[in-house]
Each structure stands twice: as structure tokens, then as C-alpha cells.
Scaffold this active site. Sequence first.
Site, mmCIF file in Angstrom:
data_model
loop_
_atom_site.group_PDB
_atom_site.id
_atom_site.type_symbol
_atom_site.label_atom_id
_atom_site.label_comp_id
_atom_site.label_asym_id
_atom_site.label_seq_id
_atom_site.Cartn_x
_atom_site.Cartn_y
_atom_site.Cartn_z
ATOM 1 N N ASP A 14 0.860 -1.192 0.000
ATOM 2 C CA ASP A 14 0.000 0.000 0.000
ATOM 3 C C ASP A 14 0.895 1.240 0.000
ATOM 4 O O ASP A 14 2.113 1.135 0.166
ATOM 5 C CB ASP A 14 -0.863 -0.055 1.273
ATOM 6 C CG ASP A 14 -1.920 1.032 1.338
ATOM 7 O OD1 ASP A 14 -2.276 1.583 0.278
ATOM 8 O OD2 ASP A 14 -2.376 1.334 2.458
ATOM 9 N N GLU A 72 2.698 5.026 -3.904
ATOM 10 C CA GLU A 72 2.674 5.990 -5.032
ATOM 11 C C GLU A 72 3.986 6.764 -5.164
ATOM 12 O O GLU A 72 4.319 7.111 -6.309
ATOM 13 C CB GLU A 72 1.493 6.953 -4.857
ATOM 14 C CG GLU A 72 0.145 6.315 -5.067
ATOM 15 C CD GLU A 72 -0.234 5.309 -3.978
ATOM 16 O OE1 GLU A 72 0.166 5.501 -2.833
ATOM 17 O OE2 GLU A 72 -0.907 4.328 -4.307
ATOM 18 N N ASP A 80 -8.934 3.619 -2.568
ATOM 19 C CA ASP A 80 -9.971 4.010 -1.619
ATOM 20 C C ASP A 80 -11.227 4.557 -2.276
ATOM 21 O O ASP A 80 -11.443 5.775 -2.337
ATOM 22 C CB ASP A 80 -9.401 5.031 -0.627
ATOM 23 C CG ASP A 80 -8.232 4.455 0.164
ATOM 24 O OD1 ASP A 80 -8.106 3.213 0.193
ATOM 25 O OD2 ASP A 80 -7.459 5.241 0.732
HETATM 26 O O1 MIG Z 1 -3.790 5.999 4.666
HETATM 27 O O2 MIG Z 1 -3.580 0.721 5.642
HETATM 28 O O3 MIG Z 1 -5.848 2.159 0.280
HETATM 29 O O4 MIG Z 1 -6.774 -0.113 1.578
HETATM 30 O O5 MIG Z 1 -6.790 -0.085 4.386
HETATM 31 C C1 MIG Z 1 -4.580 4.850 4.556
HETATM 32 C C2 MIG Z 1 -4.752 1.440 5.782
HETATM 33 C C3 MIG Z 1 -3.716 3.666 4.314
HETATM 34 C C4 MIG Z 1 -4.936 2.978 2.324
HETATM 35 C C5 MIG Z 1 -5.358 1.781 1.540
HETATM 36 C C6 MIG Z 1 -6.383 1.013 2.314
HETATM 37 C C7 MIG Z 1 -5.820 0.604 3.645
HETATM 38 C C8 MIG Z 1 -5.351 1.831 4.429
HETATM 39 N N1 MIG Z 1 -4.393 2.585 3.627
#
Ligand code: MIG
Length: 799
Positions: free
Chosen positions: A406, A409, A484
Site C-alpha cells: 500500500d 505511489e 480508496d
Molecule cells: O492511509 O492501511 O488504500 O486499503 O486499508 C490509509 C490502511 C492507508 C490505504 C489503503 C487502504 C488501507 C489503508 N491505507
Amino acid sequence: MILNTELEYKGDLFPATITDYKKDVDVLYFSTSNNVILQLTVLRDSVLRFRYTTVGKFDKDFSYAIDQNASRGYNHLEIDDDKEKYIITTSKLICHIYKSDLRNSILDAKDGKIICQDELGFHWEESYELGGDIVKMSKAAQNGESYYGLGDKPEHINLKGRRFENWATDSYAYGKNTDPIYKAIPFYTALHNGKSYGIFFDNSFRTYFDFCSERRNVTSFWASGGEMNYYFFYGPKMQDVVTSYTDLTGTPELPPLWALGYHQCKWSYYPESNVKEITNKFRELKIPCDAIYLDIDYMEGFRCFTWSKEYFPEPKRMVKELADDGFKTVVIIDPGIKIDMEYDVFREGLEKDYFCKRADGPYMKGKVWPGECYFPDFTRPEVREWWAGLFKELIEEIGVKGVWNDMNEPAVMDVPGKTFPSDVRHDYDGNPCSHQKAHNIYGMQMARATYHGLKRFNYPKRPFVITRSAYSGTQRYTSTWMGDNVATWEHLQIANIQAQRLALSGFSFAGSDIGGFAEQPNGELYARWIQLGVFHPFCRTHSSGDHGDQEPWAFDEEITDIVRKFIEIRYELLPYLYTSFYQYHHDNVPMLKSLVLFDQEDTQTHYRTDEFICGNQLLVCPINEPNSKGRRMYIPRGEWYNYWTKELISGGKETWVDADLDSMPLFVKAGAIIPKYPVQQYVGEKDIDQLTLDVYYKNGKEDSEIYEDANDGYDYTKGRYSLKKFNLAGNGDKLIIRIHKRGKFLAPYDTFKINIHGLPFKVKSIKVDNEYVDLKDVQFKNNTLVVTKEFTNLQLKAD
Ligand code: MIG
């Protein structure tokens, strides 16, 4: 920021007259009097690469997108010239390069008609701010041209009239027109006059695409740095354009079959007792599920590769107990490494100097979940190697089966732009550069390193990785989700479009957060979303958790039953989905097909967004609105069986389809042979002692395939797989099915149970491999029969 290519230009420069031409096997060089060189590579008869420099010399040729195993080679190549142009002819294309200004036109070699033609063609603007060039390309749009692709854009399926930007961006609760979002996939296909071509602009800087938005007759693309470097693919079938692009950028290995099962996720399930409560409930309610996810709270203070002692005191035991119950554990790993001298991963990264640095030397410091962090430079091979090694304990020792990348980016909380500042340096595999160039591939390189770690430590089983950010080619290493989204009806439709768009952009293994990540769906929305989600290659419910529960039983019993029913359909269809994954892996065929990709000659399909083909033979259309008893939808040309009623309907028209909450519009192509497993609570729960084949009679011919192997491991790469090609032919009083088999895999079952739907005659005689059989011997009843899996020819006749 560059707003306009032409109208607000600051001083565009253009190639001058061609003064020199050189050929080196399949690479042609055209040089102009003002130091522009066009390097034109004939990769295949239908694939050309155009690469330009404005300084008389090319930099090292390097790309993360291109698959080393991409096909190369042409049947025919001829180069001529006349007074005004060079003429390059292959068996598929004719390409004209104009001597006066280096512009090109590409024509179909068969009919001489224009496929794609430069408008201004290549031009550039010197970038005073960043150095280098802002490289630009403009093409004349053809009459009635449509555009598709570009990865995860949450926009109308047809991109015409719109402008887009590619810059991987953390986009919490994005909406219908948010651009850019998480991924950068600078590939599109165009369609006009029944013919399709594609363009892949392989430039990892911030890129832009304009599809007849700035000017009605012009399509353009440009980048804030790097080279004008694009690939041109010709179809004329869009499917061939997509497979050519997918061949060039690669496909994944086969996933373990369980990865195609249903996955349950939430931010976060913790402590252990909560995880168990969830998994137990799945088994108790008999809702199939193969994977359970642990979000960031499983860690100790959000430190990657650690476990919270309080919430998960004995991870190995827990993971094993979950595994014994059929659950594969998938854990999240983010790129930010907490600055903490007591934390070995941080200390090691620091000692080895593996973290990204600012231009003048300080580390790139940014706040993410753990607080202040440094970030590995995944563009260095030794850093990727180190990162892969960090998975040893998690995978080999603890038994985790999948990893979820996650925030790659990369997302940073406290920096303007919410990502690294542009001066941050990257190695880019020996091509040092700034974050301008590395930003869009950062997430990809993280997922790549993660994949290698899992592959190593999970061997001889197959790895499973899921990433949020991606660039072209990322599909070789990992699956993905759309980030999200929000629990709204509009987002259900966006999820559908994104999954189709990603599949068309070479990235089939994708799915949305079913039910929506932000906010809370009601039961109806959740049920409708599950109905769509079970037909996506990746099928996972996920939610942010702070808006209430989002498990299949979180609504009411009616909803639970509907959710179970559709997840069960997915588990029955596993061999069908797996075959479709094989066709993606092996033949570069997208697992989902937008209607335009399925039948481009039918202009009715060009603006269709909701209907799509899952695999090759299932027509799916989600219900996108509350309180629906059904909907109008377009049935593509051909004959289709309603999945529920088995009623046959002719396509090429819009029609109303009934669909109460426990149903949805779902059709099977006439002639299809759909393999089915029994319902299992998880992959491998049952020994498959018979494979069901649902045969849908057709007056005419239809081909189907079934791919099988051990469902995990690598034996399939050594020939231990089975690919059966079925040819079905029906003609009113006869039905013949022929099978051609390839591969050395022996299926665990002995027989097929064949259910024939829509048979228009009463069966009087049956031949198996040209021998008459007694109807009793094959247990013939209500058009079902049981035959040995070895049969190669089956005939049913009315006399
Ligand atoms: O700032 O890890 O898209 O799937 O549950 C949020 C917590 C960070 C974003 C991800 C989401 C995940 C969440 N993350």
C-alpha cells in the site's frame, strides 16, 4: 504544470529536414539538420517503436515496462523512398516518414487506408525549470474515432473528449472525474472505421493525454521530461492491439488458485480473537472464503516486518491455525520505514545506505503511519534484493501467504503534493534521476521486490502480491486493487469501468474494494456490488472499518444469503476463471472484455460501459441502481442463454432483463462449455472427483477451452498442465463435441458430468469416441450424462 500542448505554448520547436538515413537490421535512423534523430524499430509486422532525441544522440535505452520475453521479429520489411518520403512496408503496415519535417503516416498495408497520422507530430519545448525537454506529440484524429485504456481512470469507458494526466496519487475517496489517481498506465487503443490501433507512450515522467478535448480533431500526448518514446500497435482487431501491448509489457505467472477465491479484508481486523471471530463466522455460515487480511495494526507501531506483541503474540501459531481452517493470511507492508535506531530494518537500511536521498544529500524524510520515515530506493537492484530478503521470516517461518503493498505511489502525509519532492534522487537501475522520472515507477519496483521475496520464500508454492500503485508492466509481478473508493452506487459503476479498463490496459488481475472503502453501504448496495465483484479477477471485500461492519453477514439474513449464493457461483466457476487467467498469462488475452473489445464492428458497443464479458463466454451486467427489479442492457450480437432461466435470446439489441435482488443479468454464449467445480468453503477443501461441464447447445459452432494443473506450484512450467480445446457443433438433430488435449497433467477425477442446456431434440443415440454406448451406461437423464474424462469425441443424435 503544462496546461496546453499548442494553444499556450511557450516556444515549440520542430524537427527540420531529414539529412541522413541509416538502417541497422530492424532499426532505422532518420536524422534532421537540427540534430533531431528518429529511431524507428520494426518490432513486429504490426508493432513499431518511435523514439526521438533532440540533441543528436540517444541516452541509454532503459525501461521498466518492457518484458524481456516480449516477441520480436517480422515476416516482411522493405524500405523505399521517393521525393517526399521514406516508405517502410511490413506485411501489416506501411509507414511514411516525410523528408521535410519527420512527420509520419501509418497506413494499412492491405487497403492503403490511413490508420494514424501525425498532425504536428513530434515537437518539443525546452524546459527551463527542470532541464531537458517537454516532449510532445500530436496526431490527427480520424472520423468517428473512439479511445479506450489508460489504466485506472474512473471516467467513461470511452475517453473521447477528455484530457488525462498520469501521476501516481494517493486518492482517498476519489470520485468519478478525479484524475490522476493511483496508477500510471500510458497506453490507449483507438478505433475508427472498424479498425483499431494502440499507442503506448513509455515515459515514466508525468504524462498527459488529450483525446480531442483541446481541439476536436487532434489527439495528443506529452510528458514533462524524458524522451518521446512510443510504441504503435496495429490490430485491426482491438483484441490484437491489446494482446500486442500485453505481450510487450508482460503477464504474470499463474497465481495459486486460492488467490481467485473470495478474500475478506478490513482496516483492521485485530486482535487475534477478532480475526478468528471473522474466519469462524465464514465457516459457520458456510460462506466460502480463502484469504483473510491484516491491515497496518498487526504491526508493532506500524514497523514493517514486525508483529504487535499485544494483538498478535504468536503469529506463527495463529497463521497455522488459520491455514488449517483453509484461510491464507495476507499482510500489509508499506514502503515507509520508521526512523528508529532500535528497529533492525531501519538500522540495516541506514547502515547499507539504502534509503532515498534529497538532491543535496539529506535523507528523504516523510511522515506516514509510523511517524517519520525513510524510504528504500526500490530502483536499486541491491535494495530490491535486500527487501526481498526481509520476507524470510514472514513467509518461510510464520507462513504468511500473500503481501499487500500500500502507500507506494509513494504517499507521504506531511509534504506538499503528498509525495516525495521532485529533487529526491533515485538510482533507476543505474540511470540516476530525480523523482520526476522515478515517481510513477516507485510502487512498481516495490511490488517487484516484494514479489521476488515471496517467490523465494514461498517456493515451491506460488506467491501472491497486491499493489496499489502501478506503471505499465507491473502486472508481471502482482495483482492490484483500485484504492480508496466509496460506498455509493456511483462507485459500483466506477469499479466496473475500472476493472474493464485495467484489463484492456494489460492489467487483468484487479478488483475493487467490494462495498466501498470509505463510508458504509446498505445491504442492497453491498449485495449488488458482490454480484459484480465475483466476476472480477480479484474478489475482495475491504472497508476502512470506521463506518461499521462490512462482512457478508453485517446486514440482514436475506443479504447474507444473496452474498453466499454469488460467492458460491464464483467457487463453482473457479475452473472457468482459472482458464481465463491461463489465457491471459499465456496468450495475453484480457480476462475481462468491454463490449467494444468483444465486438468492435458493432458500433452499438463503442460507448457501452456496464455490460462486459468475463472470460470469453459469460456476459455480465451489474445492477447499478437501488430498488431495481431488473434493467435495460445491450446484448451483443450472437445468441445468448439467460444463466438463470436458460432462455435463448438473440443479441444485437437492447432489452429489459429481470433481476430481483437475488439475481443479476448474466448470460452464457451459445455453444459455450463452462467447467464447474462443486462449491467448496476454500480451494482444496474437497477432492474434485468429477468435473461438471455445462454445455450450452448452439445451432452452429463454438470453441471453448479448459486449462487445468495442480492449482499451485510450478509443475505446469514443466509441461504438467492440461489444456483441452473443445469444438462444439450442433445442427438441429445432432450435437458433436470434439476435444483436443495438450499437456501431461492428469486430472484427479475420472469423469465429466455433462449438462446440456437448450438441446432442441430428444436424444436417441449417443456415441463416445465413435462407439455407440448404452444410454444407461452414461447415466443419461434429463440431458445430463457422465462420460470418461478421456473422451475425444461425443455425439448425441435424434435418431
Ligand atoms: O492511509 O492501511 O488504500 O486499503 O486499508 C490509509 C490502511 C492507508 C490505504 C489503503 C487502504 C488501507 C489503508 N491505507
